[in-house]
Design an enzyme around this catalytic site. Structure first.
Site, PDB file in Angstrom:
ATOM      1  N   CYS A  16       0.795  -1.234   0.000  1.00 28.97           N
ATOM      2  CA  CYS A  16       0.000   0.000   0.000  1.00 28.97           C
ATOM      3  C   CYS A  16       0.833   1.292   0.000  1.00 28.97           C
ATOM      4  O   CYS A  16       0.625   2.158  -0.860  1.00 28.97           O
ATOM      5  CB  CYS A  16      -0.960   0.017   1.183  1.00 28.97           C
ATOM      6  SG  CYS A  16      -1.651  -1.568   1.639  1.00 28.97           S
ATOM      7  N   ARG A  28       6.387 -11.143   5.979  1.00 31.42           N
ATOM      8  CA  ARG A  28       5.813 -11.000   7.320  1.00 31.42           C
ATOM      9  C   ARG A  28       6.345 -12.127   8.185  1.00 31.42           C
ATOM     10  O   ARG A  28       6.293 -13.292   7.800  1.00 31.42           O
ATOM     11  CB  ARG A  28       4.277 -11.055   7.265  1.00 31.42           C
ATOM     12  CG  ARG A  28       3.663  -9.948   6.422  1.00 31.42           C
ATOM     13  CD  ARG A  28       2.158 -10.040   6.369  1.00 31.42           C
ATOM     14  NE  ARG A  28       1.614  -9.079   5.418  1.00 31.42           N
ATOM     15  CZ  ARG A  28       0.314  -8.989   5.112  1.00 31.42           C
ATOM     16  NH1 ARG A  28      -0.551  -9.793   5.707  1.00 31.42           N
ATOM     17  NH2 ARG A  28      -0.097  -8.101   4.226  1.00 31.42           N
ATOM     18  N   GLN A  49       1.589 -11.033  -3.521  1.00 30.13           N
ATOM     19  CA  GLN A  49       0.241 -10.501  -3.323  1.00 30.13           C
ATOM     20  C   GLN A  49      -0.225  -9.819  -4.602  1.00 30.13           C
ATOM     21  O   GLN A  49       0.458  -8.957  -5.140  1.00 30.13           O
ATOM     22  CB  GLN A  49       0.272  -9.495  -2.165  1.00 30.13           C
ATOM     23  CG  GLN A  49      -1.045  -9.251  -1.501  1.00 30.13           C
ATOM     24  CD  GLN A  49      -0.872  -8.428  -0.221  1.00 30.13           C
ATOM     25  OE1 GLN A  49      -0.079  -7.495  -0.196  1.00 30.13           O
ATOM     26  NE2 GLN A  49      -1.600  -8.765   0.824  1.00 30.13           N
ATOM     27  N   ASP A  52      -1.937  -7.340  -5.526  1.00 26.69           N
ATOM     28  CA  ASP A  52      -2.455  -6.156  -4.853  1.00 26.69           C
ATOM     29  C   ASP A  52      -2.892  -5.111  -5.871  1.00 26.69           C
ATOM     30  O   ASP A  52      -2.258  -4.946  -6.924  1.00 26.69           O
ATOM     31  CB  ASP A  52      -1.348  -5.556  -3.977  1.00 26.69           C
ATOM     32  CG  ASP A  52      -1.863  -5.151  -2.620  1.00 26.69           C
ATOM     33  OD1 ASP A  52      -3.085  -5.195  -2.431  1.00 26.69           O
ATOM     34  OD2 ASP A  52      -1.049  -4.801  -1.759  1.00 26.69           O
ATOM     35  N   HIS A  54      -4.663  -0.902  -5.839  1.00 23.85           N
ATOM     36  CA  HIS A  54      -5.223   0.239  -5.120  1.00 23.85           C
ATOM     37  C   HIS A  54      -5.871   1.150  -6.152  1.00 23.85           C
ATOM     38  O   HIS A  54      -5.240   1.530  -7.140  1.00 23.85           O
ATOM     39  CB  HIS A  54      -4.139   0.970  -4.330  1.00 23.85           C
ATOM     40  CG  HIS A  54      -3.581   0.136  -3.227  1.00 23.85           C
ATOM     41  ND1 HIS A  54      -2.497  -0.706  -3.410  1.00 23.85           N
ATOM     42  CD2 HIS A  54      -3.977  -0.038  -1.934  1.00 23.85           C
ATOM     43  CE1 HIS A  54      -2.253  -1.345  -2.285  1.00 23.85           C
ATOM     44  NE2 HIS A  54      -3.131  -0.969  -1.371  1.00 23.85           N
ATOM     45  N   LYS A  78     -14.271  -3.616   5.218  1.00 20.62           N
ATOM     46  CA  LYS A  78     -13.900  -4.413   4.056  1.00 20.62           C
ATOM     47  C   LYS A  78     -14.961  -5.452   3.731  1.00 20.62           C
ATOM     48  O   LYS A  78     -15.798  -5.806   4.554  1.00 20.62           O
ATOM     49  CB  LYS A  78     -12.553  -5.106   4.290  1.00 20.62           C
ATOM     50  CG  LYS A  78     -12.541  -6.061   5.479  1.00 20.62           C
ATOM     51  CD  LYS A  78     -11.188  -6.746   5.647  1.00 20.62           C
ATOM     52  CE  LYS A  78     -11.195  -7.692   6.851  1.00 20.62           C
ATOM     53  NZ  LYS A  78      -9.975  -8.508   6.942  1.00 20.62           N
ATOM     54  N   HIS A  92      -8.615  -0.736  -1.566  1.00 16.55           N
ATOM     55  CA  HIS A  92      -7.617  -1.805  -1.594  1.00 16.55           C
ATOM     56  C   HIS A  92      -8.303  -3.045  -2.149  1.00 16.55           C
ATOM     57  O   HIS A  92      -9.421  -3.370  -1.747  1.00 16.55           O
ATOM     58  CB  HIS A  92      -7.101  -2.133  -0.187  1.00 16.55           C
ATOM     59  CG  HIS A  92      -6.470  -0.985   0.523  1.00 16.55           C
ATOM     60  ND1 HIS A  92      -5.124  -0.950   0.826  1.00 16.55           N
ATOM     61  CD2 HIS A  92      -6.993   0.163   1.024  1.00 16.55           C
ATOM     62  CE1 HIS A  92      -4.855   0.163   1.475  1.00 16.55           C
ATOM     63  NE2 HIS A  92      -5.977   0.854   1.616  1.00 16.55           N
TER      64      HIS A  92
END
Length: 635
Positions: A330, A359, A377, A379, A381, A460, A506
């Site tokens: 992000c 992580r 990921q 991902d 945005h 979410k 997201h």
């Protein structure tokens, strides 16, 4: 005469009982048949065993052995009893608890127990259950409890975590600190099976002391246990860790715990998944970007992730400055947006990345591809104006539906609302939650609400897919965020020529590509569809010398058409080669002999079928292209 205690039941009935009446006696007052079904109870919202005494007016709700809370108590009680049975083998019990259907007990043994010891411990458990002597629960002040367990540093650790007093369960000469209710009637915990004994570490941290763990399954009735054990047996045939090794897809190394190494076959699957989604994103006007793996710690403090993810992040120091491996993508996307001036006409801006994130997970929680320390990921945005929020969320849900329909997944939708540790203004949260609800309600989506499970920056929508084994996996997510635009001072120029904050959506569909691969391997039992299979076609000559040129030409032709092809030129017999192709789960096996060379055909055997059929090469290529073009069939 002491004043009576008033117990209020969920149906608002009120019972008068004597002070210090146990919950079991309250259940008996409701009815003897009811008491037999009761496993535990909630008193003013806190869970307690039935031997807990009522001292003042309260609200009480009972749970049966079939309820989630009752099953948890059955399993927790078995974890306690395993500790008692194991203590007869010179062990020091460290911890016990419940993990889904499984109960476990961790301990330090003078001499490591072996798998054969499970039978002995099972007999001890059955003997205790048959005797059905009640487990007594006593409350101790913290200092007394520390003295009681002065010879067990593990139990002392649990006591140190308590504020003032602790609960100690006592069964005969055995005692242990507990933090959950236990079952009073031990005859109700008889439907269990010890499954394994394995190595673990104290608090599941590889840097801590080595321990052993006994784990097993338990249910409220014998049929449920039998069904689950049958499921486990079936699952072992499609376990993605076993398939990953057998099909040479991925592996792990002690040099990088929890970080998968993908062989060529695995990388093919990763790239095919990315390319399929990349094509759909391209059609939906996403811009693909790339951000660094490592960034200054200040970025993570500014973004708000520091407070929520610091304990799970990896750090390094360069030139006396601390940097962190990114745990998510992000902030990097926020910086890319901030590099340019934007007009209201530019929005929505859809920014996507297949970003590798890191992580730190406890070693005890690592589980194949399902729980790793680095993953890719998918991902995205999306930067939108407020008036674009609902239409853009609807577009995202449509994209998620397209992707999941490729694999034939059924899915369910869950709306997660503001958590206790939220960031930002409540008014913005209310607006965000209402926006998500509007999309789901106005367009007829079925969904459930998961209170207080939103991200710290916004509510979410989570998507749960259902696999062939009937299990649910949370993969896709759509999150609404008013906080990061504020944190990074993101703006666009609105119609009045004034600066305005965009809203960020997201979005992830696979979630973790790695985890998604694990799900797919188990969903398909390793029999991946043609477009995704690492090896799509195995070509076998009847005679490796006579037909060598023919099979090499066929391979070149098929590869030119975009297919992944292997030749089996070994000296093994034909039947063996075909069986090997079957074990490798290749979708099509092609046999080439004299007839095929002469007629321009191939003998085709489809995965899972025992018969071959002869087909013209050109017709077969056309058939393969139609089968591999999954996006043309997407709803």
């Amino acid at each position: 005469m002491e004043q009576q205690v008033i117990v209020t039941l969920p149906d608002q009935r009120k019972l008068e009982v004597e002070p210090n009446t146990t919950l079991y006696q309250v259940a008996q007052k409701i009815g003897s048949s009811f008491a037999k079904k009761a496993a535990m109870a909630s008193v003013n919202g806190e869970l307690h065993g039935l031997n807990t005494q009522i001292e003042k007016d309260c609200q009480v709700e009972f749970f049966t052995y079939e309820d989630k809370e009752g099953l948890e108590a059955i399993r927790y009680t078995l974890g306690f009893l395993v500790g008692e049975a194991a203590s007869k083998h010179e062990v020091e019990v460290a911890d016990f608890g419940v993990n889904k259907e499984q109960f476990y007990c961790d301990f330090k043994a003078a001499n490591n127990l072996k798998a054969a010891d499970l039978e002995v411990i099972t007999k001890s458990l059955n003997k205790m259950i048959s005797a059905n002597h009640p487990i007594e629960v006593r409350e101790y002040p913290k200092l007394e409890a520390l003295d009681l367990f002065k010879d067990n540093p593990f139990m002392q650790h649990h006591i140190e975590q308590a504020e003032s007093s602790v609960s100690v369960a006592v069964h005969g000469d055995y005692k242990a600190v507990i933090d959950q209710p236990l079952v009073t009637n031990l005859s109700k915990v008889k439907n269990f099976k010890l499954q394994s004994i394995s190595a673990t570490n104290w608090l599941r941290d590889v840097n801590n002391e080595s321990l052993q763990r006994i784990a097993g399954f338990a249910f409220a009735d014998a049929k449920a246990l039998e069904d689950h054990l049958a499921f486990i047996e079936k699952y072992e045939q499609v376990n993605h860790r076993r398939l990953g090794k057998e099909l040479d897809i991925f592996s792990f190394s002690e040099y990088a715990p929890g970080m998968p190494f993908y062989a060529h076959n695995g990388q093919v699957i990763r790239l095919e998944l990315q390319n399929m989604l990349r094509q759909l994103q391209f059609e939906s006007d996403y811009e693909e970007v790339y951000t660094p793996f490592i960034m200054d710690e200040t970025l993570w403090k500014n973004s708000g992730h520091w407070d929520h993810y610091k304990e799970n992040m990896y750090f390094t120091e360069v030139d006396e400055q601390t940097y962190a491996l990114k745990p998510m993508n992000c902030p990097g996307h926020m910086l890319i947006y901030k590099n340019h001036l934007h007009s209201y006409r530019d929005l929505p801006i859809r920014m996507a990345e297949f970003g590798q994130v890191h992580r730190h997970e406890l070693s005890g929680s690592l589980n194949g591809l399902f729980r790793v320390r680095t993953f890719n990921q998918d991902d995205a945005h999306i930067f939108v104006r407020r008036d674009q929020i609902e239409s853009e969320i609807l577009e995202v849900l449509g994209l998620i539906h397209k992707v999941y329909s490729v694999f034939g997944f059924d899915y369910s939708i869950e709306l997660s609302t503001r958590p206790d540790d939220f960031m930002g203004e409540i008014e913005l949260w209310d607006f965000a939650e209402q926006s998500l609800e509007n999309v789901l309600n106005q367009h007829g989506f079925d969904y459930t609400v998961n209170e207080k499970d939103g991200a710290f920056y916004g509510p979410k929508i989570d998507i749960h897919i259902k696999d062939a084994l009937g299990r649910s996996h949370q993969c896709g997510t759509v999150q609404l965020d008013f906080q990061m635009p504020e944190k990074f001072d993101l703006t666009f120029v609105n119609q009045e020529g004034e600066k305005e904050r965009p809203v960020v959506i997201h979005r992830a569909i696979y979630g973790s590509s790695d985890r998604f691969i694990g799900i797919l391997l188990e969903h398909f039992g390793g029999n991946l569809p043609l477009w995704l299979a690492p090896v799509q076609l195995e070509v076998i000559p009847v005679n490796a010398d006579l037909h060598l040129d023919a099979v090499k030409d066929l391979k070149r032709r098929l590869k030119k058409e975009g297919f992944r092809v292997e030749l089996d030129l070994s000296d093994e017999k034909m039947g063996y080669k075909i069986r090997q192709a079957h074990l490798k789960k290749v979708p099509y096996t092609l046999v080439v002999g004299d007839n095929e060379v002469e007629n321009g055909t191939v003998a085709v055997r489809k995965r899972g079928e025992s018969e071959e059929h002869s087909v013209n090469v050109e017709d077969f290529v056309k058939q393969l292209k139609e089968e591999a073009d999954v996006l043309s069939k997407v709803e």
